[in-house]
Enzyme design. Structure first.
Site, PDB file in Angstrom:
ATOM      1  N   LYS A  61       0.721  -1.230   0.025  1.00 20.12           N
ATOM      2  CA  LYS A  61       0.025   0.089   0.189  1.00 20.12           C
ATOM      3  C   LYS A  61       0.884   1.219   0.098  1.00 20.12           C
ATOM      4  CE  LYS A  61      -3.244  -0.694  -0.497  1.00 20.12           C
ATOM      5  NZ  LYS A  61      -3.997  -1.230  -2.025  1.00 20.12           N
ATOM      6  N   HIS A 124       7.180  -7.532  -2.514  1.00 19.36           N
ATOM      7  CA  HIS A 124       7.225  -6.525  -1.036  1.00 19.36           C
ATOM      8  C   HIS A 124       8.290  -7.132  -0.136  1.00 19.36           C
ATOM      9  CE1 HIS A 124       3.573  -4.362  -2.144  1.00 19.36           C
ATOM     10  NE2 HIS A 124       2.943  -5.769  -2.338  1.00 19.36           N
ATOM     11  N   SER A 154      -4.356   3.497   3.983  1.00 24.48           N
ATOM     12  CA  SER A 154      -4.798   2.662   2.936  1.00 24.48           C
ATOM     13  C   SER A 154      -4.758   1.094   3.144  1.00 24.48           C
ATOM     14  CB  SER A 154      -3.563   2.744   1.741  1.00 24.48           C
ATOM     15  OG  SER A 154      -3.881   2.195   0.664  1.00 24.48           O
TER      16      SER A 154
END
Length: 280
Positions: A61, A124, A154
């Site tokens: 995010k 990630h 988010s």
């Protein structure tokens, strides 16, 4: 490539713990989302990295999809027609992504991608959890960091609309998510502080471009130019203009090849995948 024996061993991995109802796996001390399986994380330790790979890296995010679209546009020389015919997750696949079925893992597809052009890969992973081969090669990295306050907002809306977390008792009110996940940094991929600093320490490495979400919002054209320089791609003025225009939040939020419209896992009646893209 994992054998049947190694797949069985990985799914019974002593370092993996599935927290029932949480949607999170803990592997070697790091929490991962339910769709990242131990078999994949085991296999990635011996994943072959190529010198011409381009890795788009971020904490979740933080503008990952935005960066995927930008880099895609650069490599497609601003060809919007091509970009809008292929989903962003096909153009820039997620390295550690597995499906809900253990053993059905995406990295195999990435490993078999053609060698006649660079692979564009999303991840990630923190610096220290990247495949071992990454640290021996000259693959390019584009890291995007975002203010944790905005990440928190988010993440909250993302978890609310992600059906995998429907039964997670931590994903209730904003106060629940804040106190049980965000403040203790127990969201998927663990500590935001560790993640951003693990890459920040390598911001001066020749193969790493470290960008901030907020700077990109202020000067998208400048960010695109930096990315082009980093990966050695020269765009014409027209292609640069098309890239910048196509990758504005307003355009991307209306793009079904980037906004995850129609994905059954997301209830976008609760929240849009691309919600506001604001900075504070």
């Amino acid at each position: 490539m994992a054998t049947e024996k190694s797949i069985k061993a990985a799914t019974e991995h002593p370092d993996i713990e599935f927290q029932a109802g949480s949607g999170i796996y803990v592997y070697e001390g790091v929490p991962y989302p339910w769709f990242v399986h131990a078999v994949t994380l085991d296999a990635l330790k011996t994943f072959e990295v190529r010198d011409d790979d381009v890795y788009i890296v971020s904490f979740p995010k933080s503008g990952t999809t935005w960066m995927q679209e930008i880099v895609s546009m650069i490599y497609y020389n601003g060809d919007i027609e091509k970009i809008t015919s292929i989903h962003v997750e096909e153009r820039v696949p997620h390295l550690e992504m597995s499906t809900a079925k253990p053993g059905n893992i995406l990295y195999k597809k990435i490993a078999n991608m053609p060698r006649d052009k660079p692979r564009l890969i999303k991840t990630h992973m923190a610096f220290n959890t990247m495949p071992a081969d990454f640290h021996k090669k000259n693959a390019k990295v584009i890291y995007i960091a975002r203010n944790y306050k905005d990440v928190c907002v988010s993440v909250y809306h993302f978890l609310k609309m992600f059906k995998a977390y429907t039964d997670d008792d931590r994903v209730g009110s904003w106060e629940d998510v804040l106190s049980k996940m965000l403040i203790p940094m127990q969201t998927p991929y663990g500590s935001w502080v560790h993640h951003v600093t693990s890459w920040w320490q390598h911001r001066n490495d020749e193969n790493v471009l470290y960008l901030k979400y907020e700077d990109m919002k202020r000067d998208l054209r400048g960010a695109v130019t930096k990315i082009c320089d980093h990966i050695g791609k020269k765009l014409s003025d027209e292609a640069l203009h098309k890239t910048v225009d196509h990758c504005t939040f307003e355009k991307m939020s209306q793009n079904p090849m980037a906004n995850f419209t129609g994905l059954e896992d997301f209830d976008q009646n609760i929240s849009k995948f691309m919600r506001k893209g604001n900075t504070n």
